[in-house]
Design a protein around this motif. Structure first.
Motif, PDB file in Angstrom:
ATOM      1  N   UNK A  66       7.602 -14.050 -23.188  1.00  0.00           N
ATOM      2  CA  UNK A  66       8.152 -14.422 -24.497  1.00  0.00           C
ATOM      3  C   UNK A  66       7.262 -14.031 -25.663  1.00  0.00           C
ATOM      4  N   UNK A  67       6.172 -13.344 -25.381  1.00  0.00           N
ATOM      5  CA  UNK A  67       5.315 -12.884 -26.474  1.00  0.00           C
ATOM      6  C   UNK A  67       5.902 -11.612 -27.068  1.00  0.00           C
ATOM      7  N   UNK A  68       5.116 -10.864 -27.787  1.00  0.00           N
ATOM      8  CA  UNK A  68       5.637  -9.667 -28.447  1.00  0.00           C
ATOM      9  C   UNK A  68       5.030  -8.385 -27.882  1.00  0.00           C
ATOM     10  N   UNK A  69       4.501  -8.443 -26.668  1.00  0.00           N
ATOM     11  CA  UNK A  69       3.945  -7.258 -26.032  1.00  0.00           C
ATOM     12  C   UNK A  69       5.038  -6.297 -25.597  1.00  0.00           C
ATOM     13  N   UNK A  70       4.639  -5.088 -25.280  1.00  0.00           N
ATOM     14  CA  UNK A  70       5.601  -4.045 -24.911  1.00  0.00           C
ATOM     15  C   UNK A  70       6.325  -4.381 -23.606  1.00  0.00           C
ATOM     16  N   UNK A  77      16.337  -9.203 -23.501  1.00  0.00           N
ATOM     17  CA  UNK A  77      17.321  -9.390 -22.433  1.00  0.00           C
ATOM     18  C   UNK A  77      18.282 -10.526 -22.775  1.00  0.00           C
ATOM     19  N   UNK A  78      17.770 -11.598 -23.359  1.00  0.00           N
ATOM     20  CA  UNK A  78      18.644 -12.710 -23.763  1.00  0.00           C
ATOM     21  C   UNK A  78      19.621 -12.230 -24.834  1.00  0.00           C
ATOM     22  N   UNK A  79      19.104 -11.546 -25.835  1.00  0.00           N
ATOM     23  CA  UNK A  79      19.945 -11.086 -26.940  1.00  0.00           C
ATOM     24  C   UNK A  79      20.991 -10.085 -26.483  1.00  0.00           C
ATOM     25  N   UNK A  80      20.747  -9.388 -25.377  1.00  0.00           N
ATOM     26  CA  UNK A  80      21.681  -8.390 -24.873  1.00  0.00           C
ATOM     27  C   UNK A  80      22.863  -9.010 -24.118  1.00  0.00           C
ATOM     28  N   UNK A  81      22.745 -10.265 -23.724  1.00  0.00           N
ATOM     29  CA  UNK A  81      23.857 -10.923 -23.034  1.00  0.00           C
ATOM     30  C   UNK A  81      24.962 -11.246 -24.039  1.00  0.00           C
ATOM     31  N   UNK A  82      26.220 -11.045 -23.673  1.00  0.00           N
ATOM     32  CA  UNK A  82      27.322 -11.337 -24.601  1.00  0.00           C
ATOM     33  C   UNK A  82      27.327 -12.801 -25.039  1.00  0.00           C
ATOM     34  N   UNK A  83      27.643 -13.035 -26.302  1.00  0.00           N
ATOM     35  CA  UNK A  83      27.775 -14.385 -26.858  1.00  0.00           C
ATOM     36  C   UNK A  83      26.519 -15.232 -26.674  1.00  0.00           C
ATOM     37  N   UNK A  84      25.354 -14.611 -26.760  1.00  0.00           N
ATOM     38  CA  UNK A  84      24.104 -15.338 -26.605  1.00  0.00           C
ATOM     39  C   UNK A  84      23.308 -15.288 -27.890  1.00  0.00           C
ATOM     40  N   UNK A  86      19.423 -16.526 -29.715  1.00  0.00           N
ATOM     41  CA  UNK A  86      18.106 -17.154 -29.729  1.00  0.00           C
ATOM     42  C   UNK A  86      18.144 -18.199 -30.841  1.00  0.00           C
ATOM     43  N   UNK A  87      17.903 -19.453 -30.501  1.00  0.00           N
ATOM     44  CA  UNK A  87      17.901 -20.526 -31.486  1.00  0.00           C
ATOM     45  C   UNK A  87      16.499 -20.772 -32.032  1.00  0.00           C
ATOM     46  N   UNK A  88      15.510 -20.704 -31.149  1.00  0.00           N
ATOM     47  CA  UNK A  88      14.124 -20.962 -31.523  1.00  0.00           C
ATOM     48  C   UNK A  88      13.230 -20.037 -30.708  1.00  0.00           C
ATOM     49  N   UNK A 102      17.547 -21.003 -26.347  1.00  0.00           N
ATOM     50  CA  UNK A 102      18.671 -20.101 -26.600  1.00  0.00           C
ATOM     51  C   UNK A 102      19.957 -20.723 -26.074  1.00  0.00           C
ATOM     52  N   UNK A 103      21.068 -20.225 -26.600  1.00  0.00           N
ATOM     53  CA  UNK A 103      22.401 -20.590 -26.132  1.00  0.00           C
ATOM     54  C   UNK A 103      23.004 -19.338 -25.511  1.00  0.00           C
ATOM     55  N   UNK A 104      23.419 -19.431 -24.247  1.00  0.00           N
ATOM     56  CA  UNK A 104      23.943 -18.270 -23.525  1.00  0.00           C
ATOM     57  C   UNK A 104      25.423 -18.454 -23.239  1.00  0.00           C
ATOM     58  N   UNK A 105      26.178 -17.410 -23.450  1.00  0.00           N
ATOM     59  CA  UNK A 105      27.592 -17.424 -23.128  1.00  0.00           C
ATOM     60  C   UNK A 105      28.395 -18.241 -24.119  1.00  0.00           C
ATOM     61  N   UNK A 106      29.609 -18.603 -23.707  1.00  0.00           N
ATOM     62  CA  UNK A 106      30.499 -19.343 -24.593  1.00  0.00           C
ATOM     63  C   UNK A 106      31.316 -20.362 -23.801  1.00  0.00           C
ATOM     64  N   UNK A 107      31.966 -21.230 -24.507  1.00  0.00           N
ATOM     65  CA  UNK A 107      32.940 -22.212 -24.006  1.00  0.00           C
ATOM     66  C   UNK A 107      32.431 -23.106 -22.892  1.00  0.00           C
ATOM     67  N   UNK A 108      31.584 -24.020 -23.036  1.00  0.00           N
ATOM     68  CA  UNK A 108      30.573 -24.077 -24.095  1.00  0.00           C
ATOM     69  C   UNK A 108      29.363 -23.232 -23.701  1.00  0.00           C
ATOM     70  N   UNK A 109      28.516 -22.912 -24.653  1.00  0.00           N
ATOM     71  CA  UNK A 109      27.306 -22.149 -24.304  1.00  0.00           C
ATOM     72  C   UNK A 109      26.378 -22.976 -23.408  1.00  0.00           C
ATOM     73  N   UNK A 110      25.622 -22.289 -22.587  1.00  0.00           N
ATOM     74  CA  UNK A 110      24.657 -22.955 -21.712  1.00  0.00           C
ATOM     75  C   UNK A 110      23.260 -22.805 -22.309  1.00  0.00           C
ATOM     76  N   UNK A 111      22.445 -23.858 -22.195  1.00  0.00           N
ATOM     77  CA  UNK A 111      21.098 -23.773 -22.758  1.00  0.00           C
ATOM     78  C   UNK A 111      20.151 -22.982 -21.870  1.00  0.00           C
ATOM     79  N   UNK A 112      19.256 -22.262 -22.522  1.00  0.00           N
ATOM     80  CA  UNK A 112      18.155 -21.575 -21.856  1.00  0.00           C
ATOM     81  C   UNK A 112      16.873 -22.108 -22.469  1.00  0.00           C
ATOM     82  N   UNK A 113      15.937 -22.470 -21.621  1.00  0.00           N
ATOM     83  CA  UNK A 113      14.611 -22.879 -22.054  1.00  0.00           C
ATOM     84  C   UNK A 113      13.626 -21.880 -21.483  1.00  0.00           C
ATOM     85  N   UNK A 114      12.998 -21.119 -22.369  1.00  0.00           N
ATOM     86  CA  UNK A 114      11.992 -20.136 -21.976  1.00  0.00           C
ATOM     87  C   UNK A 114      10.620 -20.766 -22.045  1.00  0.00           C
TER      88      UNK A 114
END
Length: 169
Positions: A66-70, A77-84, A86-88, A102-114
């Protein structure tokens, strides 16, 4: 780099303790952990595993990257998933700053904790954020996630930064 528990780490490698810590905490709090193994620093493999976890689970936990390294591909990868979304990315905790919500997917979105990659940081974030989140998903609203508390005196001053919550081991 992360290696399985039964493998002897070489220089620059550490054993996969975070997956087992998080799985044990999830089980202790009433959840059923589904482990997807160690994912290499490969965008397609990470995205595919996140998509599979999204289909199989009500809460997705991921550790590291989750850092900013290459080679830190988690955010992309999270941002590339449809309807996802990043909240924080980054919280005012020490240890635990590079946490992702993050919130992943839709109806309802599922939480992701990184979780951060450092084991102490991951443990703190699971207690402070993961436990209340999992209890809430389980419908437990009247239970304090902290258990009992004790008052204690310290033998020395512990300085902290303004605006950040410190968890001292």
């Amino acid at each position: 780099e992360i290696v399985p528990l039964d493998e002897q780490p070489r220089p620059g490698q550490v054993r996969d303790s975070n997956a087992y810590l998080a799985a044990a905490q999830v089980a202790e709090w009433g959840g059923l952990p589904l482990m997807h193994g160690i994912i290499p620093d490969d965008f397609d493999a990470l995205r595919k595993t996140l998509a599979a976890a999204l289909m199989a689970a009500d809460l997705i936990l991921i550790s590291g990257g989750s850092s900013v390294g290459v080679r830190d591909l988690t955010l992309t990868a999270i941002q590339d998933l449809p309807d996802s979304e990043i909240l924080v990315h980054g919280v005012a905790l020490r240890p635990g700053k590079p946490t992702i919500l993050a919130a992943l997917g839709h109806t309802p979105p599922k939480p992701l904790l990184g979780l951060p990659g450092h084991p102490a940081s991951a443990a703190v974030v699971m207690e402070v954020l993961g436990r209340p989140l999992l209890l809430r998903l389980a419908g437990v609203s009247d239970q304090s996630p902290w258990g009992r508390s004790e008052t204690a005196g310290l033998s020395r001053n512990l300085a902290g930064a303004t605006g950040r919550e410190d968890y001292v081991r």
